[in-house]
Scaffold this motif. Structure first.
Motif, short mmCIF file in Angstrom:
data_model
loop_
_atom_site.label_atom_id
_atom_site.label_comp_id
_atom_site.label_asym_id
_atom_site.label_seq_id
_atom_site.Cartn_x
_atom_site.Cartn_y
_atom_site.Cartn_z
N GLY A 19 2.16 1.97 0.59
CA GLY A 19 2.41 0.42 0.38
C GLY A 19 2.21 -0.52 1.15
N LEU A 20 2.71 -0.10 2.35
CA LEU A 20 2.52 -1.13 3.64
C LEU A 20 1.07 -1.16 3.96
CD1 LEU A 20 3.63 -2.78 5.81
CD2 LEU A 20 3.78 -0.73 7.38
N GLU A 21 0.16 0.07 4.08
CA GLU A 21 -1.12 -0.05 4.12
C GLU A 21 -1.93 -0.79 3.20
OE1 GLU A 21 -4.91 3.19 4.87
OE2 GLU A 21 -2.90 3.97 4.83
N LYS A 22 -1.47 -0.61 2.00
CA LYS A 22 -2.29 -1.53 0.98
C LYS A 22 -2.06 -2.86 1.14
CE LYS A 22 -2.66 -1.40 -4.01
NZ LYS A 22 -2.06 -0.86 -5.42
N MET A 23 -0.85 -3.15 1.29
CA MET A 23 -0.30 -4.53 1.81
C MET A 23 -1.21 -5.13 2.76
SD MET A 23 3.03 -6.46 2.43
CE MET A 23 2.88 -6.21 4.16
N MET A 24 -1.38 -4.52 3.75
CA MET A 24 -2.16 -4.89 5.08
C MET A 24 -3.72 -5.27 4.72
SD MET A 24 -0.02 -2.82 8.13
CE MET A 24 -1.15 -3.31 9.30
N LEU A 25 -4.02 -4.24 4.04
CA LEU A 25 -5.53 -4.37 3.62
C LEU A 25 -5.76 -5.53 3.08
CD1 LEU A 25 -6.40 -0.57 2.77
CD2 LEU A 25 -7.05 -1.99 4.75
N ARG A 30 5.32 7.05 0.30
CA ARG A 30 5.14 6.03 -0.53
C ARG A 30 4.87 4.65 0.21
NH1 ARG A 30 7.58 7.59 -6.55
NH2 ARG A 30 6.34 9.61 -6.56
N ALA A 31 6.17 4.59 1.01
CA ALA A 31 6.47 3.22 1.82
C ALA A 31 5.33 3.11 2.75
CB ALA A 31 7.77 3.38 2.43
#
Length: 75
Positions: free
Chosen positions: A7-13, A3-4
């Motif tokens: 979440g990081l991938e989503k934020m970076m996108l 999940r972390a």
């Protein structure tokens, strides 16, 4: 852990893109906001002379950051 990572991938996108700068519009705005605040901190820092070389700038910037850290801890 997964999940972390998601979440990081989503934020970076939100901040990255495939264009030549590799930044999304939100990424450019965020980077510009950091740059503006850094510029304001340097402008507020009491220097007798403005830095004219990269080395002088880095030294002045480091001193300004240290000053602001002390002020934030005291205030």
């Amino acid at each position: 852990m997964l999940r972390a990572k998601d979440g990081l991938e989503k934020m970076m996108l939100h901040y990255l893109s495939d264009n030549e700068t590799m930044l999304s519009e939100k990424g450019v705005k965020t980077l510009n906001a950091y740059a503006l605040r850094g510029y304001q901190l340097i402008q507020e820092y009491p220097l007798s002379q403005k830095p004219t070389s990269r080395e002088e700038f880095l030294e002045a910037f480091h001193m300004a950051v240290q000053m602001y850290k002390r002020e934030s801890l005291e205030g």
